[in-house]
Write an enzyme that holds these catalytic residues in place. Structure first.
Site, PDB file in Angstrom:
ATOM      1  N   HIS A  21       0.837  -1.200   0.000  1.00  0.00           N
ATOM      2  CA  HIS A  21       0.000   0.000   0.000  1.00  0.00           C
ATOM      3  C   HIS A  21       0.872   1.250   0.000  1.00  0.00           C
ATOM      4  CE1 HIS A  21      -3.475   2.569   1.263  1.00  0.00           C
ATOM      5  NE2 HIS A  21      -2.508   3.258   1.841  1.00  0.00           N
ATOM      6  N   GLU A  22       1.829   1.276   0.913  1.00  0.00           N
ATOM      7  CA  GLU A  22       2.711   2.445   0.994  1.00  0.00           C
ATOM      8  C   GLU A  22       3.621   2.536  -0.226  1.00  0.00           C
ATOM      9  OE1 GLU A  22       2.079   4.645   3.077  1.00  0.00           O
ATOM     10  OE2 GLU A  22       0.718   3.436   4.293  1.00  0.00           O
ATOM     11  N   HIS A  25       1.941   4.592  -2.877  1.00  0.00           N
ATOM     12  CA  HIS A  25       2.164   6.041  -2.689  1.00  0.00           C
ATOM     13  C   HIS A  25       3.588   6.425  -3.103  1.00  0.00           C
ATOM     14  CE1 HIS A  25      -1.616   6.527  -0.651  1.00  0.00           C
ATOM     15  NE2 HIS A  25      -1.270   5.808   0.403  1.00  0.00           N
TER      16      HIS A  25
END
Length: 458
Positions: A21-22, A25
């Protein structure tokens, strides 16, 4: 030891989902020309990590494993050198900001789709979607569903497995109305189908709270007819303390005839901490016993009864008519994975709306403790269950992070959409007020979810 294994299972399942998920980003920020300062798995004090000599990015694992973050260069968080202003996040076009913020949830959607794709391509022998039993005094009985007919669709949606049926029914939780069930009445004529209407009221709530969707509706897959004969007893169970013996044949519970072991088990599970009248045959003679099932709780906090009695070992042979092999090619599996991801995402959002409206209880909300227990349980079952659990959690992370609540990715996307429309960002004061409100909401949800988790332990 159990606690350690549960913790390791949670780390194994959640760790990669948070990291990816990170990474979503992180990678989109770098592609958009934004300088990344820190990539962290977890919050709080740094436990370990390293700093890249090439980029200067601080890669770290932090103490609190409840998420992670990517810190970018931003004038709102500190001084930025003039020659690096073009690298600051706050100086980017709103569309770039939206892309960076949305990349995390999108990555979780991609993970869920990929895992479901692998699972759909894995051949598995399953029970055919033929109705094996209709429980009395249930919506299925009221609709007069015929045993032996094959289920083709629920509420107009095609279903091919009992898991798919369960998900479609679970999506109706808390609702009142009719569940449409389309059955194939004649296997030799595939175009012969009939739709039945099963009336439900506050489905899976009230007296049915804690029961699975199939039991609540009252239609079950094929189940083996196992004689209700006690084969073993737990030394600390209610059964042995209250007189049940190995070899006893259970013929009635509370004056309801018991024909097989599964019926006896269902009666016991549905009556935790309730004194039940057992009639058993022992040495050819009827014996009356009173046994109170001990109250237990499953991973979701639902109460069930247990007496510590096990059935005699017996070989189970599934009739060919009730077996089917489910497998899809890569293309069809991809279509199925997109469909399942969409279905579960819609069901998740719908469930949230039902909690807010009061159709279903807030006690359905789960936190990190329940997630850890489910992860551990999946490892006890199979690698397919591990992948399925990871896919479901990844999907939940995607949906939750897209909620339009400041602090979450969805809230930031709303801010940047407003900036795109207005031509300038909201004032820092307005954003700070929104973030504070978001923090309060998020803290409230976390307290409620962890409180639910703790209540399920006792």
């Amino acid at each position: 030891m159990t606690f350690l294994l549960t913790l390791l299972a949670a780390i194994f399942v959640l760790g990669p989902l948070i990291a990816l998920h990170e990474w979503g980003h992180y990678i989109v920020a770098r592609l958009c020309g934004v300088k990344v300062l820190t990539y962290s798995i977890g919050f709080g004090p740094k436990l370990t990590g390293w700093t890249s000599k090439k980029s200067g990015i601080d890669y770290r694992i932090s103490m609190l494993p409840l998420g992670g973050y990517v810190k970018m260069l931003d004038e709102r968080e500190g001084d930025v050198a003039k020659d690096e202003l073009h690298l600051a996040f706050n100086r980017q076009h709103p569309l770039k900001k939206i892309a960076i913020v949305a990349a995390g949830p999108i990555m979780n959607f991609i993970i869920a789709i990929a895992l479901f794709w692998v699972l759909f391509m894995t051949p598995s022998e399953q029970l055919a979607t033929k109705i094996g039993q209709v429980l009395p005094d249930t919506p299925a009985a009221m609709a007069q569903l015929p045993v032996g007919d094959k289920i083709l669709a629920i509420d107009g949606h095609e279903v091919q497995t009992w898991e798919g049926i369960n998900y479609r029914l679970a999506g109706r939780m808390g609702e009142t109305g009719n569940v449409s069930i389309t059955l194939q009445t004649d296997e030799s004529a595939t175009d012969v189908a009939k739709t039945y209407q099963a009336p439900v009221m506050q489905f899976m709530q009230g007296e049915d709270k804690g029961k699975d969707a199939l039991t609540s509706l009252g239609m079950l897959p094929w189940q083996p007819q196992i004689a209700p004969i006690v084969g073993d007893l737990s030394v600390d169970g209610a059964a042995v303390r209250q007189g049940l013996e190995v070899g006893d044949r259970i013929i009635a519970i509370n004056n309801k005839e018991i024909k097989d072991w599964i019926s006896a088990t269902r009666m016991i599970r549905d009556n935790p901490e309730v004194l039940l009248n057992f009639t058993v045959i022992r040495d050819g003679e009827p014996v009356q016993l009173q046994i109170m099932p001990q109250g237990k709780k499953d991973n979701l906090g639902n109460a069930y009864g247990q007496i510590g009695a096990m059935v005699e070992q017996t070989e189970i042979v599934i009739p060919d008519a009730y077996k089917t092999t489910v497998a899809y090619g890569p293309g069809e599996a991809m279509v199925k994975s997109f469909e399942k991801t969409e279905q579960l995402a819609v069901m998740t959002v719908s469930s949230m709306g039902k909690m807010i409206s009061g159709m279903i209880g807030l006690d359905n909300l789960s936190g990190p403790i329940t997630i850890a227990k489910v992860a551990k349980q999946s490892f006890d079952i199979s690698w397919e269950m591990v992948l399925s659990t990871a896919a479901l959690i990844s999907l939940s992370l995607a949906v939750l992070n897209l909620l339009p609540i400041p602090v979450l990715d969805g809230g930031h996307i709303v801010y940047h959409l407003i900036e795109l429309i207005r031509g300038k960002p909201l004032s820092e004061g307005v954003q700070i007020v929104g973030l504070n409100i978001g923090l309060l909401l998020l803290a409230g949800f976390m307290v409620l979810a962890i409180g639910n988790d703790i209540s399920r332990l006792f």
